[in-house]
Design an enzyme around this catalytic site. Structure first.
Site, PDB file in Angstrom:
ATOM      1  N   GLU A  82       9.711  77.917  62.821  1.00 43.22           N
ATOM      2  CA  GLU A  82       8.966  77.339  61.708  1.00 43.22           C
ATOM      3  C   GLU A  82       7.454  77.339  61.906  1.00 43.22           C
ATOM      4  OE1 GLU A  82       9.912  76.346  58.828  1.00 43.22           O
ATOM      5  OE2 GLU A  82      12.070  76.043  58.917  1.00 43.22           O
ATOM      6  N   SER A 343      55.293  30.201  71.799  1.00 41.73           N
ATOM      7  CA  SER A 343      55.545  29.753  73.174  1.00 41.73           C
ATOM      8  C   SER A 343      54.427  30.108  74.144  1.00 41.73           C
ATOM      9  CB  SER A 343      56.852  30.380  73.684  1.00 41.73           C
ATOM     10  OG  SER A 343      57.953  29.926  72.928  1.00 41.73           O
TER      11      SER A 343
END
Length: 678
Positions: A82, A343
């Site tokens: 770029e 339990s």
């Protein structure tokens, strides 16, 4: 129009050179747009890996990033492709613009635009167009101003934060997570080339929508990188053979409920670091999905795994999955839901009894019919076993012995011990009663895991935490180390679920009243875990038992945690390890504090068998309490025994199935029970 833009930029540069002082003032007067854009909130695991992200307000994925988090190859490719003079120009590349003008004059059209990476950043920050004259001039001015106020690395960071990659993916981290399922710190040349190509035409080259175009654009980048000697020919050839992703991946959504909780606790934080282990979390979430598969649409599951030495929560699964939100209420975090623990409180009750000298594992305790005022507890299977050791009573999870112990301890003391573990038990009524021993209160899965962590830590409360760096000091003592070890030793001798390895865990299961909750909690020498299965709306799950559906999940969770268990600690020096016959006399048999159990009065009671009992065999001894002899005993309305003065009456049941036993005393008072013979 694009040619006019190029000529305007050339004029701008020439004019600036001719009138430098005014040009500099013009650049310095540039008003910069905000450079600190909103980025996605991140929830990370203990190693800094992404667990869950959240989109920004407009629904885009935009993650913060630094150049150190990006593969250097991608940076080199981007600059070479770029803007190869990026590190040298002041924001506008006069050489590139001059070349673009010459090419435009020669070809009669714009061949290259001359836009620098800094100008692209300017366009991204202002979301301005690419070709209009005013836009080009504004981008040039803004690029020059950005270069004066930011470093080159900061400008590149802005590019990698804002560059569009198709759909709602913005920024390089969103792109690599969305297309490759990974962070950008390590990329293949093919992946880096695709990331260079996408921002030029993010929608036209989306690999999940325009696969052929994405492939062609990537290969053009690779060809230029080879030509510029960024990569060699062999690397480029190998990269061209690599497939382009054909679909988008989901951004990670792990520990979703805990992530939401972290955000609620610190709504302004951008990053939340948790103690969770991402790999373990992913494995347990997969296990949760398997655990409910084929068990109906409304069953859910929750799991918590923690290090009981440090208190760190390593995994937290709140449901079977967010994608099952409608059928399984997956949005509900069941690690924090108040449920009946069944339990699972029994180990704590026994530990408290050992700690207070009320019992020893080899103490004999009576498992026979008993009544505490109006409360007459029953065993889960309706059977009575007579005298058993406390150790055996816990391993069989008998109800009557543990209620006897709770009555001796006092329910308020049990509640106080629960709170010392860090739990927050909830009661519907006022003062706690004996029913809390069998699950008659509300606790969360996190509460129970914290309770078992205290047992694993020798009775020392170990507050759990899920936020990195939030560890605190150990909590108060819940029981002494001897009592905690005794309970752990008893639980470690329980048979594991079918197919699970032996000698793995000290564990306990539980099932709440009506089969609404199935539990399994366990620990070894380092880790503690808890599993819950049930329906979030609290409706029963017929046939669901903790030992059958929750325990296998618990054992599999430990196997996913590590390849082998860590041994439980040896017994403390003060541990009394004797047979029943060798115990001190007061510990050989458990006796209530006053030696008697309270009764509702002197009215006739059928003490045994209780209503609903399942009896093995034809012969049964009917036991009576209170009443005035003589007694008449009837089976299904037919007198079987008359004129009896004894309160234990052996009788033969006539046939298998249900029978109604009834007894009448001399005053006409009566009592009855419906029983079933196997």
């Amino acid at each position: 129009m694009r040619r006019f833009g190029l000529f305007a930029l050339v004029a701008l540069l020439w004019g600036g050179a001719a009138a430098r002082d005014g040009f500099e003032d013009w650049v310095e007067a540039t008003v910069l747009p905000p450079v600190l854009a909103e980025t996605s909130v991140e929830v990370r695991d203990r190693a800094g890996l992404l667990l869950r992200g959240y989109t920004v307000e407009d629904g885009r994925w935009r993650f913060s990033v630094t150049l150190d988090q990006i593969d250097p190859l991608l940076i080199d490719m981007l600059v070479a492709y770029e803007d190869k003079r990026f590190w040298d120009h002041p924001g506008v590349d006069g050489i590139a613009i001059g070349r673009a003008v010459v090419q435009a004059l020669r070809e009669g059209r714009v061949v290259s635009g001359g836009s620098t990476l800094t100008m692209q950043v300017a366009r991204l920050l202002e979301d301005s167009g690419t070709g209009a004259l005013a836009g080009k001039l504004r981008q040039a001015r803004l690029a020059l101003a950005l270069e004066r106020r930011l470093t080159k690395r900061e400008i590149l960071t802005l590019y990698f934060t804002h560059a569009p990659y198709g759909g709602n993916l913005e920024g390089v981290r969103a792109a690599t997570l969305g297309y490759f399922g990974k962070e950008p710190h390590r990329l293949t040349p093919a992946e880096a080339a695709l990331l260079v190509a996408l921002p030029q035409s993010p929608e036209g080259r989306r690999p999940d929508k325009r696969h052929a175009r994405a492939l062609a654009a990537r290969d053009r980048v690779l060809a230029r990188m080879q030509r510029f000697a960024v990569i060699d020919g062999d690397t480029a050839a190998a990269a061209r053979r690599e497939a382009v992703p054909a679909a988008r991946r989901d951004v990670p959504v792990l520990a979703a409920h805990l992530a939401d909780r972290a955000r609620e606790a610190a709504p302004f934080a951008q990053v939340h670091d948790l103690t969770v282990d991402r790999a373990l979390q992913a494995r347990l979430e997969a296990l949760a999905a398997r655990a409910v598969r084929g068990r109906g649409d409304h069953l859910s599951v929750a799991m918590v795994v923690a290090d009981h030495v440090t208190g760190e929560i390593l995994a937290s699964v709140g449901s079977a999955g967010l994608d099952a939100a409608e059928s399984r209420d997956g949005f509900v975090d069941m690690t924090r839901a108040l449920r009946s623990p069944g339990s699972t409180l029994k180990p704590l009750i026994y530990a408290l009894a050992f700690d207070r000298g009320l019992a020893h594992p080899q103490t004999l305790i009576d498992d026979s019919p008993v009544r505490f005022g109006p409360y007459a507890p029953q065993n889960f299977d309706g059977r009575f076993r007579g005298e058993v050791t406390v150790e055996r009573a816990l391993q069989l999870s008998l109800n009557i012995p543990v209620v006897r112990l709770t009555e001796a301890l006092g329910p308020a003391h049990l509640m106080a011990a629960l709170r010392r573990t860090g739990a927050a038990p909830a009661l519907q009524g006022g003062a706690p009663g004996l029913a809390i021993a069998l699950g008659g209160l509300g606790l969360t899965l996190e509460d129970l895991v914290q309770l078992y962590a205290a047992l694993a830590q020798g009775g020392q409360a170990r507050p759990l935490h899920w936020r990195e760096g939030a560890e605190g000091v150990p909590g108060p003592e819940v029981t002494d180390a001897v009592a905690a070890w005794q309970v752990g030793h008893i639980l470690s001798e329980l048979a594991p679920p079918p197919g699970a390895p032996r000698d793995w865990l000290a564990y306990k299961t539980g099932t709440s009243y009506g089969h609404r909750d199935a539990w399994a909690l366990g620990y070894d020498g380092r880790h503690v875990a808890g599993v819950w299965l049930g329906r979030p709306d609290g409706t029963p799950v017929p046939g669901a038992f903790g030992g059958e559906i929750a325990a296998p999940v618990l054992f599999e969770a430990f196997q996913l945690l590590k390849p082998a268990p860590e041994e439980l600690p040896p017994p403390p020096a003060a541990t009394l390890m004797l047979r029943n016959a060798d115990l001190p006399q007061p510990l050989r048999r458990f006796r209530a504090r006053d030696g008697l159990y309270r009764s509702a009065g002197s009215r006739l009671e059928l003490a045994y068998p209780p209503d609903g009992a399942l009896l093995a065999g034809q012969q049964v001894t009917v036991k009576l309490r209170h009443g005035t002899p003589p007694f008449t005993l009837m089976v299904d309305g037919a007198p079987l025994v008359t004129g009896a003065r004894a309160r234990a009456l052996p009788v033969l049941l006539p046939s298998a199935g249900f029978s109604r036993l009834s007894v009448v005393d001399a005053t006409g008072a009566s009592a009855a029970a419906m029983v079933q013979r196997e």
